[in-house]
Design an enzyme around this catalytic site. Structure first.
Site, PDB file in Angstrom:
ATOM      1  N   ARG A   1       1.409  32.433  45.265  1.00  0.00           N
ATOM      2  CA  ARG A   1      -0.117  31.745  45.376  1.00  0.00           C
ATOM      3  C   ARG A   1      -0.766  32.829  45.218  1.00  0.00           C
ATOM      4  NH1 ARG A   1      -1.993  26.737  46.649  1.00  0.00           N
ATOM      5  NH2 ARG A   1      -3.373  27.905  46.225  1.00  0.00           N
TER       6      ARG A   1
ATOM      7  N   CYS B   1       4.784  21.934  45.544  1.00  0.00           N
ATOM      8  CA  CYS B   1       3.074  23.002  45.635  1.00  0.00           C
ATOM      9  C   CYS B   1       3.339  23.394  47.258  1.00  0.00           C
ATOM     10  CB  CYS B   1       2.421  21.814  44.773  1.00  0.00           C
ATOM     11  SG  CYS B   1       2.138  20.779  44.595  1.00  0.00           S
TER      12      CYS B   1
ATOM     13  N   GLN C   1      -3.519  27.497  41.815  1.00  0.00           N
ATOM     14  CA  GLN C   1      -2.027  26.882  42.088  1.00  0.00           C
ATOM     15  C   GLN C   1      -1.432  26.586  40.544  1.00  0.00           C
ATOM     16  OE1 GLN C   1      -0.093  25.340  44.917  1.00  0.00           O
ATOM     17  NE2 GLN C   1       2.123  25.530  43.465  1.00  0.00           N
TER      18      GLN C   1
ATOM     19  N   ARG D   1     -12.223  24.981  49.241  1.00  0.00           N
ATOM     20  CA  ARG D   1     -11.084  24.463  48.900  1.00  0.00           C
ATOM     21  C   ARG D   1     -11.668  22.893  50.216  1.00  0.00           C
ATOM     22  NH1 ARG D   1      -5.391  23.668  48.893  1.00  0.00           N
ATOM     23  NH2 ARG D   1      -5.208  22.435  50.910  1.00  0.00           N
TER      24      ARG D   1
ATOM     25  N   ASP E   1       5.116  16.886  44.076  1.00  0.00           N
ATOM     26  CA  ASP E   1       4.705  17.358  45.704  1.00  0.00           C
ATOM     27  C   ASP E   1       4.252  15.623  46.340  1.00  0.00           C
ATOM     28  OD1 ASP E   1       2.372  17.868  46.264  1.00  0.00           O
ATOM     29  OD2 ASP E   1       0.650  17.214  45.202  1.00  0.00           O
TER      30      ASP E   1
ATOM     31  N   HIS F   1      -6.603  21.393  41.052  1.00  0.00           N
ATOM     32  CA  HIS F   1      -6.384  22.669  41.673  1.00  0.00           C
ATOM     33  C   HIS F   1      -6.168  24.519  40.643  1.00  0.00           C
ATOM     34  CE1 HIS F   1      -4.492  24.729  44.813  1.00  0.00           C
ATOM     35  NE2 HIS F   1      -3.576  23.827  45.758  1.00  0.00           N
TER      36      HIS F   1
END
Length: 340
Positions: free
Chosen positions: A315, A270, A136, A106, A229, A133
């Site tokens: 997730r 998210c 996600q 990440r 987001d 991502h």
């Protein structure tokens, strides 16, 4: 074998039918966990978790998923290793690949995760970069499928910063899965041409529609899911004043939710979200602009249409599915993919 030994660096590393499989498998693993049925597909494996960026959900999800699968996760933060500073990404990849069975990364640059995959010799999973991502996305579309029973014919509207990693991923993944994507964003923050063209290519095959507009009320019409987001991505250097003023008309609030014209619309985010003043950064920004919230109001965030915490919990199941299929030597019959 469709997945074994492969990396998941961006959505297009797999086919649409393979993404559908991952979503269904994540839902299955969620049921196993709920019923306390052990599923140690990665018993004896060791997983390296590389984090250049801080994380709540991604780190927690990879750690718990690895433990549930019987693997041992080892966290390596930016203070723990010399990635790109005293040791090249390539050299680091070779070292880690000789000791670990899989690597999560990440961070910022997509090239880093690509290099790790190229030189480590083990599956590498993108926990987030500035470009994509993918883990996600499995959780997001899993949440959509759980709510509606199917992804077929569904429409997801994303409003806000349309040029970030989440918007890129939603646009392309939606097109791959046959979910229509509508993006409402200012002209300066709309998806880049290459991302749009990539999504449009998949949409032609699946029948999904791609619609990008400055008009926020047009963007949300008929949406089954309304998604946003944060307006300022981690590590992004911008004029905050300009960005917030530009995006305030794209806030998800009760009025915008009503404008979908769909009584069943769900709301997704998210996370983290600036929906109130309960964080130091959130308080600073909301006070500065004299608003109660930024990208989503607390009323909607905490309301009955909000599925943000189900989405966050998913997730872990999504990441578990991704690690299991790429590292667990699972038997997945080819006939499944012939039928989808």
């Amino acid at each position: 074998m469709h997945f074994q030994g492969k990396s998941f660096l961006k959505e297009i590393d797999f086919t649409g039918s393979e993404l559908h499989y991952l979503i269904d498998f994540a839902i299955h693993l969620k049921q196993l966990k709920k019923q306390h049925i052990p599923h140690p597909y990665l018993a004896g494996k060791n997983i390296a978790l590389l984090f250049e960026k801080t994380s709540t959900r991604t780190r927690s999800a990879f750690t718990v998923a690895a433990n549930d699968l019987g693997a041992h996760p080892e966290f390596l933060g930016k203070e723990d290793i010399q990635l790109g500073e005293k040791e090249s990404v390539s050299d680091t990849a070779k070292v880690l690949g000789s000791m670990f069975d899989g690597i999560e990364f990440r961070g910022f640059d997509q090239q880093v995760v690509e290099q790790l995959a190229a030189d480590s010799g083990v599956p590498v999973w993108n926990g987030l970069t500035d470009s994509w991502h993918p883990t996600q996305m499995i959780a997001d579309f899993m949440t959509l499928k759980e709510q509606f029973g199917t992804l077929e014919g569904k429409t997801l509207a994303y409003v806000g910063d349309g040029r970030n990693n989440v918007a890129n991923s939603l646009l392309v993944t939606g097109a791959m899965l046959g979910v229509s994507i509508q993006i409402g964003a200012p002209l300066a923050l709309q998806p880049e041409k290459w991302v749009r063209e990539l999504a449009e290519g998949y949409a032609e095959q699946t029948g999904a529609t791609i619609f990008i507009t400055e008009e926020v009320t047009e963007a949300v019409k008929g949406a089954d899911a309304l998604y946003t987001d944060v307006w300022i991505s981690m590590g992004e250097s911008i004029d905050v004043d300009e960005r917030v003023k530009l995006l305030l008309p794209y806030q998800i609030n009760a009025d915008l939710l009503q404008k979908t014209g769909n009584p069943d619309t769900i709301v997704l985010h998210c996370l983290p979200a600036f929906h109130d003043k309960q964080t130091s950064k959130g308080k600073q920004l909301t006070d500065q602009f004299q608003v109660a919230a930024l990208e989503i109001t607390d009323e909607v965030f905490q309301g009955p249409k909000s599925k943000v915490f189900e989405q966050a919990g998913n997730r872990m199941h999504a990441i578990k599915a991704i690690m299991a299929v790429t590292l667990g030597n699972l038997f997945i019959p080819d006939t499944f993919f012939e039928q989808t």
